[in-house]
Design a protein around this motif. Structure first.
Motif, PDB file in Angstrom:
ATOM      1  N   UNK A  61      29.642  45.008  40.504  1.00 21.73           N
ATOM      2  CA  UNK A  61      29.667  43.549  40.652  1.00 21.73           C
ATOM      3  C   UNK A  61      30.604  43.179  41.796  1.00 21.73           C
ATOM      4  N   UNK A  62      30.426  41.981  42.316  1.00 23.26           N
ATOM      5  CA  UNK A  62      31.325  41.489  43.371  1.00 23.26           C
ATOM      6  C   UNK A  62      31.743  40.061  43.040  1.00 23.26           C
ATOM      7  N   UNK A  63      32.978  39.784  43.419  1.00 20.16           N
ATOM      8  CA  UNK A  63      33.586  38.492  43.108  1.00 20.16           C
ATOM      9  C   UNK A  63      34.259  37.956  44.353  1.00 20.16           C
ATOM     10  N   UNK A  64      34.394  36.640  44.437  1.00 19.11           N
ATOM     11  CA  UNK A  64      34.990  36.052  45.633  1.00 19.11           C
ATOM     12  C   UNK A  64      36.470  36.397  45.748  1.00 19.11           C
TER      13      UNK A  64
ATOM     14  N   UNK B 215      34.905  44.083  45.123  1.00 18.56           N
ATOM     15  CA  UNK B 215      33.821  44.850  44.511  1.00 18.56           C
ATOM     16  C   UNK B 215      34.401  45.737  43.427  1.00 18.56           C
ATOM     17  N   UNK B 216      33.703  45.791  42.300  1.00 18.77           N
ATOM     18  CA  UNK B 216      34.200  46.575  41.171  1.00 18.77           C
ATOM     19  C   UNK B 216      33.081  47.368  40.517  1.00 18.77           C
ATOM     20  N   UNK B 217      33.480  48.476  39.900  1.00 18.14           N
ATOM     21  CA  UNK B 217      32.624  49.203  38.979  1.00 18.14           C
ATOM     22  C   UNK B 217      33.166  48.925  37.594  1.00 18.14           C
TER      23      UNK B 217
ATOM     24  N   UNK C 222      23.062  47.488  37.527  1.00 18.95           N
ATOM     25  CA  UNK C 222      23.464  47.925  36.193  1.00 18.95           C
ATOM     26  C   UNK C 222      22.541  49.053  35.772  1.00 18.95           C
ATOM     27  N   UNK C 223      23.120  50.041  35.131  1.00 21.28           N
ATOM     28  CA  UNK C 223      22.345  51.221  34.761  1.00 21.28           C
ATOM     29  C   UNK C 223      22.875  51.788  33.451  1.00 21.28           C
TER      30      UNK C 223
ATOM     31  N   UNK D 192      22.564  43.584  26.192  1.00 20.15           N
ATOM     32  CA  UNK D 192      23.741  43.347  27.041  1.00 20.15           C
ATOM     33  C   UNK D 192      23.378  43.511  28.508  1.00 20.15           C
ATOM     34  N   UNK D 193      22.636  44.567  28.830  1.00 17.84           N
ATOM     35  CA  UNK D 193      22.243  44.811  30.232  1.00 17.84           C
ATOM     36  C   UNK D 193      21.421  43.650  30.771  1.00 17.84           C
TER      37      UNK D 193
END
Length: 153
Positions: free
Chosen positions: A105-108, A64-66, A92-93, A79-80
């Motif tokens: 966002x999250x990635x495998x 998980x990332x910001x 997204x904000x 873009x959003x």
């Protein structure tokens, strides 16, 4: 939809424990189970809230990332919207200040994150800068508590 004190009390109970039965909520609030069920269904129908689950990413092995983005003036909305179409992005904000957009966002795995950063974000028109932070540990998920109007004045 106008929410009264009974609605807010029901929401408070559901936020404390979303699995609490309508019967238990009714008992604690001195209401009938039918009233609680009717009000919950009305609030669901009107989009006042939704039932969600919270997943601990460390249990899934996902990353998980910001990601903070600085965008060209006038490109923020475009873009959003494009990023919201990406399956990895779940929030997204827009913000004022040094960064225009924040996304979660999250990635495998880290390889998938790297591919997203290098292949997708780098190719997007209008992104001037990217800062990313990987979540190391979740202490507590946001409760997204309701602020009653009486408390805001």
């Amino acid at each position: 939809m106008y929410l009264d004190e009974i609605d807010f009390s029901i929401l408070d109970e559901l936020q404390r424990n979303g699995r609490k039965s309508y019967r238990k909520i009714a008992s604690e609030l001195m209401l009938s189970e039918r009233v609680v069920k009717h009000r919950v269904n009305a609030m669901l129908r009107e989009g006042v809230f939704q039932f969600l689950i919270s997943v601990d990413p460390s249990r899934l092995g996902t990353v998980h990332v910001l990601i903070w983005l600085t965008t060209v003036a006038g490109k923020q909305d475009t873009i959003a919207r494009e990023l919201m179409d990406c399956e990895q992005v779940h929030f997204i904000s827009a913000y004022s200040g040094d960064f225009n957009l924040l996304m979660r966002a999250r990635f495998k795995d880290k390889k998938a994150l790297t591919a997203f950063m290098n292949d997708h974000l780098a190719a997007m028109d209008g992104i001037l800068g990217v800062t990313m932070n990987i979540e190391l540990k979740t202490y507590e998920s946001s409760k997204n508590r309701i602020i009653r109007k009486s408390l805001m004045s």
